[in-house]
Design a protein around this motif. Structure first.
Motif: not given
Length: 196
Positions: A122, A146-147, A149-150, A152-154, A156-157, A159
């Motif tokens: 991330k 886990e990767s 999710y991480t 995807s989260e990055g 999204a953050q 944008q």
């Protein structure tokens, strides 16, 4: 010439390899390369370049482009150089360094970034994004939940726009004894997004 074709998809066994060093399988490379959407003169940063399969394939496809392959281990960085020499690819610069710390020293700035590993993933995504040119694309691979999710989260953050996620499900024909069977290649998630 070892690979005289104008198409990607170099067989895995043509690359020099080292035990324990990841190699993006041919079918996954094809998906990853299509996700990058390279332009003839693109600048690609391949972070966590491993064996160097992506830089070599992109170097052959985009001879006017520039590829910077980042790898933290000296032995692996030398492996990438040997694979570049093996395929006579001259538009790849191999940088030995740990991401995200080494990114500030890289030039020119990329319009394409490929992340094939590295920890903390991330942090690498967030830092690499700062250097990505407007309109550029970032592509990352994940081999576990886990990767996935991480990453995807990055994205999204950050944008990121036009996010795509593809999971490869590839089987290869193998000979086992007197029979031919299909064996699964480990599935891989390929995530991509664009910077406005």
């Amino acid at each position: 010439m070892l690979w005289p074709y104008n198409t990607p998809g170099i067989p895995d066994n043509l690359f020099e390899q080292l035990p324990g060093i990841p190699l993006s399988k041919r079918e996954v490379r094809l998906l990853l390369i299509s996700s990058l959407r390279m332009k003839p003169d693109s600048v690609l940063w391949d972070i966590g370049a491993g064996t160097g399969t992506i830089p070599v394939e992109i170097g052959l496809l985009c001879p006017q482009g520039k590829i910077i392959a980042v790898e933290r281990d000296e032995e692996v960085a030398n492996l990438i150089k040997r694979n570049c020499n093996l395929f006579d690819v001259n538009n790849i610069q191999v940088i030995e360094g740990s991401a995200p710390d080494c990114l500030q020293k890289l030039a020119p700035l990329p319009d394409r970034i490929c992340l094939e590993g590295g920890k903390p993933i991330k942090d690498i995504i967030l830092q690499a994004w700062e250097y990505l040119q407007p309109g550029g694309r970032i592509v990352a691979t994940a081999s576990n939940l886990e990767s996935l999710y991480t990453i995807s989260e990055g994205l999204a953050q950050l944008q990121a726009r036009n996010i795509e996620v593809v999971q490869s499900a590839v089987n290869r024909l193998e000979t086992r004894g007197i029979h031919q069977v299909f064996a699964a290649v480990n599935p891989m998630f390929i995530l991509s997004g664009e910077k406005l």
